[in-house]
Structure formats: C-alpha cells, structure tokens
Write a protein that holds these residues in place. Structure first.
Motif, PDB file in Angstrom:
ATOM      1  N   SER A   1      28.009 -35.511  31.165  1.00 54.52           N
ATOM      2  CA  SER A   1      26.709 -35.569  30.436  1.00 54.52           C
ATOM      3  C   SER A   1      27.270 -34.880  28.860  1.00 54.52           C
ATOM      4  O   SER A   1      26.304 -34.757  28.054  1.00 54.52           O
TER       5      SER A   1
ATOM      6  N   MET B   1      23.265 -43.325  30.428  1.00 49.77           N
ATOM      7  CA  MET B   1      22.299 -42.360  30.330  1.00 49.77           C
ATOM      8  C   MET B   1      21.123 -42.910  31.287  1.00 49.77           C
ATOM      9  O   MET B   1      20.331 -43.672  30.950  1.00 49.77           O
TER      10      MET B   1
ATOM     11  N   ARG C   1      20.470 -49.871  30.655  1.00 47.58           N
ATOM     12  CA  ARG C   1      20.310 -48.396  30.126  1.00 47.58           C
ATOM     13  C   ARG C   1      21.628 -48.232  28.934  1.00 47.58           C
ATOM     14  O   ARG C   1      22.500 -48.926  29.229  1.00 47.58           O
TER      15      ARG C   1
ATOM     16  N   VAL D   1      22.621 -35.642  23.063  1.00 43.87           N
ATOM     17  CA  VAL D   1      22.112 -35.481  24.225  1.00 43.87           C
ATOM     18  C   VAL D   1      21.382 -34.143  24.262  1.00 43.87           C
ATOM     19  O   VAL D   1      20.549 -33.914  25.217  1.00 43.87           O
TER      20      VAL D   1
ATOM     21  N   ILE E   1      17.939 -35.218  22.892  1.00 39.70           N
ATOM     22  CA  ILE E   1      17.039 -36.048  23.719  1.00 39.70           C
ATOM     23  C   ILE E   1      16.695 -35.841  25.152  1.00 39.70           C
ATOM     24  O   ILE E   1      16.173 -36.288  25.756  1.00 39.70           O
ATOM     25  N   SER E   2      17.705 -34.915  25.586  1.00 39.75           N
ATOM     26  CA  SER E   2      17.943 -34.658  27.151  1.00 39.75           C
ATOM     27  C   SER E   2      17.751 -32.930  27.480  1.00 39.75           C
ATOM     28  O   SER E   2      16.998 -32.596  28.104  1.00 39.75           O
ATOM     29  N   HIS E   3      18.615 -32.254  26.886  1.00 37.79           N
ATOM     30  CA  HIS E   3      18.948 -30.968  27.374  1.00 37.79           C
ATOM     31  C   HIS E   3      17.931 -29.982  26.798  1.00 37.79           C
ATOM     32  O   HIS E   3      17.538 -29.145  27.430  1.00 37.79           O
TER      33      HIS E   3
ATOM     34  N   HIS F   1      14.692 -30.691  28.599  1.00 39.80           N
ATOM     35  CA  HIS F   1      14.806 -30.189  29.828  1.00 39.80           C
ATOM     36  C   HIS F   1      14.268 -28.716  29.911  1.00 39.80           C
ATOM     37  O   HIS F   1      13.801 -28.165  30.788  1.00 39.80           O
TER      38      HIS F   1
ATOM     39  N   VAL G   1      10.642 -33.427  34.575  1.00 36.29           N
ATOM     40  CA  VAL G   1      12.037 -33.220  34.577  1.00 36.29           C
ATOM     41  C   VAL G   1      12.495 -31.737  35.061  1.00 36.29           C
ATOM     42  O   VAL G   1      13.717 -31.714  35.552  1.00 36.29           O
TER      43      VAL G   1
ATOM     44  N   TYR H   1      21.998 -28.387  36.493  1.00 35.42           N
ATOM     45  CA  TYR H   1      21.443 -28.521  34.899  1.00 35.42           C
ATOM     46  C   TYR H   1      22.003 -27.348  34.014  1.00 35.42           C
ATOM     47  O   TYR H   1      22.071 -27.370  33.200  1.00 35.42           O
TER      48      TYR H   1
END
Length: 357
Positions: free
Chosen positions: A95, A119, A138, A179, A182-184, A187, A218, A226
């Motif tokens: 990632s 993703m 995806r 990322v 939109i993710s880390h 989270h 999440v 993570y």
C-alpha cells in the motif's frame, strides 16, 4: 522481455492479497507458483486452488510480492536477486510505493521492478479470506519509477487486467499522497472515534446506531498491519493530518464562541467532500434517498424485500442493515434514486411492509 502475461507467476506471500492474486490468475488460466515462510499458508492456498508450491526448477515470468509493509523492500530485493540473469519482472501489492524504492536504491536490476497496489481488501486476513473476485472492477495502481523498463510496466499492467482490476498509473510519490488521503488518514480518524467508545458507559453505547457503525467500521482492522502501513507512509500522512488538525482547531474555536457560521461552513465542506467521491461506475454522484423498512429477523425476509422492490421496478443502489438492541426487527436502509423513493415507499407499504418516512 514479453509484454504478454503467459506465466508462470510466482506469488510470494499467501495471505489475503497473495492468495486472491493466485485465485484470480488461476481463474484466468495462468499458472501460479506459491511461496511463503509459512508452509501451512502455502498448503491452504494450494488447497483453495490458488496455485502450487514453487520448486527450484521453476522459472517465473513475473514475481508478485505480497508481504507486510515492513518486509517489502527486502523481499523485493530478494526476488530480483533470485531471478538475476533473467527477464523476470518483479512487482508487489503493498500500500506504499516510495519507501520500497528508497530501500532498493542502487540495486543493479531495479529496472525489472514496477510497484503495484490493488485497492481491494478486507478487515479479515489470511488465505481463507481470499477470493478470486476480490479485484474485479477495483482500481489497481501501477507506479513505475523513472528507471523502470516499459515492457515491465506493460507486464504489470497485464497482471492487473488478468486479475479483473482496472489499472491506474500514478508515480510513486503521487500514489502515496493519494492513499494517505483516501485510506490512511480516514483509517486513523475512524480509530480515534472508535477509541472513544472503548471505555464508554453502557448507557451511552445503548444509543449506538448505524451512523457510528459507518464511521468506525474500518477501525476493526489489524492494528499491527495498519501500524506498518501508516508508518511507511508517514510523510504524506503527516501533511494531511496537519490540515485536519487545523480544521479541528477551527471547529473547537467555533464551538467555544458559538460561531455557527464557521461551524456550518466546515460541515458544508464535509458535504462537498462526500459528493466528490465518484459515483456508480465512476460517474458523477446522483441524488439518492434512503428508504427505511422494518424487516422481521427470519430466514427469507430480505429476499422477499428485494423481490418486492424489484416488482416495483426500483433499482437498489446500496443497502445497510441496523440491528438496534431495543428493536425486535432489523431496520433495513435501501438507498435508491431520489426520484424513485416515494414510489418504492408506496409499493412496499401496499405489500404489507412497515416503512419509516
């Protein structure tokens, strides 16, 4: 080096992503070789049909490294050395894309490496959580560095396509910024909110509804994994956290002095952000409305509800189920086009469903 993916493909690491890559490639008719420090994981993945254990005689065309973030650089380097003197391409599904490149600085065969990142994933882990359909439709980020061979980039792109994904080309630094956004950082925000629930009084938690479940879902992921992911992308994450901190201080300040105008402006910014997320099939977000339906907690009731919605000629865009402790039935939220909501309500009520307007 061929740009056509013919195989065999070696997958190093047979957890959720690695085994899913193997299953997806096997579905596409590509031979897959499996490697893992855990022989039990290899046996499990093989038993699921994700490939067979690699032997010393095997010569992979492509190596896919699917190991935890802390190990990526070293394992990619090992894969390049193990295939030295060949045209084998090495990629990964990690990632974060910048840190492995830094760790590969000066490697004589780094031109055969091209970073990748599908993703897709799950809160579950291990080969038993894998699916051949995990990547279908995806995005799969392809992150070539400046020295990467064009035919290597083409082969990694072919890998994403054979797994059913949609390739998206981003240079490594831009990928890591994307990322983080939109993710880390989301989270981490979910974990901060969920953490406030851990020691909450029981009568506070009794008020929990779907909203808090949506915000914190999440946060249930593996903390060790993570932690590695976020740490590996610390630079991009810190930049965004600084922005979030500044906005949080504005919220605190507005609440302290009762400045509703500032507060509403910040909330409106959140609305704009939700609308910026691509809609169905990557198109623009279309106005939707939620229809709430009480559904008895018995087998077959959801199927009956969906069938009745179909009979009404209404397409369900999304669905959520809320089981509040004090309610003997489930509350199903059907997300439909705004123009279809009233028609669906009337149609369901005529069929005996209890709805909430």
């Amino acid at each position: 080096m061929s740009e056509v993916l013919t195989g065999p493909v070696e997958v190093v690491g047979t957890g959720l992503l690695g085994t899913s890559v193997g299953l997806a490639l096997a579905r596409a008719g590509v031979e897959v070789l499996l490697t893992d420090v855990s022989s039990e994981h290899v046996r499990t993945a093989s038993g699921l049909g994700a490939g067979r254990p690699r032997t010393a005689e095997d010569r992979p065309q492509l190596v896919v490294v699917a190991v935890p973030p802390d190990l990526l650089g070293a394992v990619i380097s090992d894969a390049l050395e193990a295939t030295a003197g060949t045209d084998a391409v090495v990629t990964d599904v990690g990632s974060v894309k910048t840190r492995p490149l830094v760790e590969l600085t000066g490697h004589p065969e780094v031109d055969r490496y091209v970073g990748g990142h599908p993703m897709a994933g799950s809160e579950r882990s291990g080969p038993l959580a894998a699916s051949a359909a995990l990547f279908d439709g995806r995005p799969w980020a392809i992150s070539p560095h400046t020295d990467a061979r064009p035919d290597a980039v083409a082969l990694v792109t072919a890998l994403a396509e054979r797994c059913g994904a949609v390739p998206v080309v981003l240079e490594p630094g831009e990928h890591d910024r994307a990322v983080a956004r939109i993710s880390h950082v989301p989270h981490l925000m979910a974990a901060l909110v969920a953490g406030r629930l851990a020691d909450a009084p029981g009568d506070h938690l009794a008020l929990s509804g779907q909203g808090v479940r949506d915000v914190t879902r999440v946060a249930g992921g593996d903390p060790t994994l993570y932690g590695q992911i976020v740490s590996a992308n610390a630079g991009a994450v810190l930049d965004l956290l600084a922005e979030v901190r500044a906005r949080l201080e504005e919220v605190i300040g507005a609440l302290a002095v009762g400045d509703r105008e500032v507060l509403e402006a910040l909330l409106a910014e959140g609305v704009a952000g939700t609308r910026a997320i691509p809609g169905k099939h990557g198109g623009p977000v279309r106005p939707t409305r939620t229809v709430f339906v009480s559904v008895p907690d018995h087998p077959g009731e959801l199927a009956r509800l969906f069938a009745d919605a179909g009979e009404a000629g209404v397409n369900i865009e999304d669905v959520r189920i809320d089981h509040d402790p004090g309610r003997p039935v489930g509350l199903v939220e059907l997300v439909v086009a705004e123009t279809s909501a009233d028609h669906l309500l009337g149609s369901l009520e005529s069929r005996g469903w209890v709805t909430h307007r």
